[in-house]
Design a protein around this motif. Sequence first.
Motif, PDB file in Angstrom:
ATOM      1  N   HIS A   1      39.414  -6.039 -16.097  1.00  0.00           N
ATOM      2  CA  HIS A   1      40.528  -5.162 -16.468  1.00  0.00           C
ATOM      3  C   HIS A   1      40.802  -5.344 -17.948  1.00  0.00           C
ATOM      4  CE1 HIS A   1      44.556  -3.464 -16.750  1.00  0.00           C
ATOM      5  NE2 HIS A   1      44.237  -2.795 -15.649  1.00  0.00           N
TER       6      HIS A   1
ATOM      7  N   TYR B   1      43.414  -7.573  -8.135  1.00  0.00           N
ATOM      8  CA  TYR B   1      42.275  -8.347  -8.600  1.00  0.00           C
ATOM      9  C   TYR B   1      42.469  -9.777  -8.105  1.00  0.00           C
ATOM     10  CZ  TYR B   1      41.241  -4.473 -11.749  1.00  0.00           C
ATOM     11  OH  TYR B   1      40.923  -3.241 -12.269  1.00  0.00           O
TER      12      TYR B   1
ATOM     13  N   SER C   1      43.171  -8.292 -18.983  1.00  0.00           N
ATOM     14  CA  SER C   1      42.968  -9.631 -18.423  1.00  0.00           C
ATOM     15  C   SER C   1      43.083 -10.731 -19.480  1.00  0.00           C
ATOM     16  CB  SER C   1      41.627  -9.719 -17.689  1.00  0.00           C
ATOM     17  OG  SER C   1      40.559  -9.470 -18.563  1.00  0.00           O
TER      18      SER C   1
ATOM     19  N   LEU D   1      38.377 -11.243 -15.102  1.00  0.00           N
ATOM     20  CA  LEU D   1      38.750 -10.090 -14.283  1.00  0.00           C
ATOM     21  C   LEU D   1      38.377  -8.825 -15.034  1.00  0.00           C
ATOM     22  CD1 LEU D   1      42.293 -11.241 -13.087  1.00  0.00           C
ATOM     23  CD2 LEU D   1      40.135 -11.399 -11.832  1.00  0.00           C
TER      24      LEU D   1
ATOM     25  N   TYR E   1      46.602 -12.645  -6.357  1.00  0.00           N
ATOM     26  CA  TYR E   1      46.220 -11.266  -6.648  1.00  0.00           C
ATOM     27  C   TYR E   1      47.047 -10.771  -7.824  1.00  0.00           C
ATOM     28  CZ  TYR E   1      43.640 -11.106  -2.301  1.00  0.00           C
ATOM     29  OH  TYR E   1      42.731 -11.347  -1.314  1.00  0.00           O
TER      30      TYR E   1
END
Length: 104
Positions: A86, A70, A89, A84, A53
């Motif tokens: 974000h 995530y 990422s 991911l 994570y």
Amino acid sequence: MKRFIDFLEKNIDSTLSDGEGYWLQVYSDGKNGNITRGRNVLVRFQLREKNIYFYFAKYDRPNEFDYEGYPLPLVSNVDEIKNLKHKDSETLCEVIKRFIADNN
């Protein structure tokens, strides 16, 4: 992710630099840690049974990590970090690749 996990296990209780301003801190169990740049958090990570994570920095407080993780399966390829959803990422993927390449 296997190479990254092996890297973490080899560097328990360590703080390492990638030479580009990012620091990786691996906590004593080798399953938790963070990556920072200066006082700002890029990500906090936690290995669990089947996933790793990633907890990215808060948008309004970059020196703290968010609690929304995530997940990525431990059997994933490092390049899958880029998928991911974000904004950081891709940066995270490149930083992890540098740590693996520079220190293995």
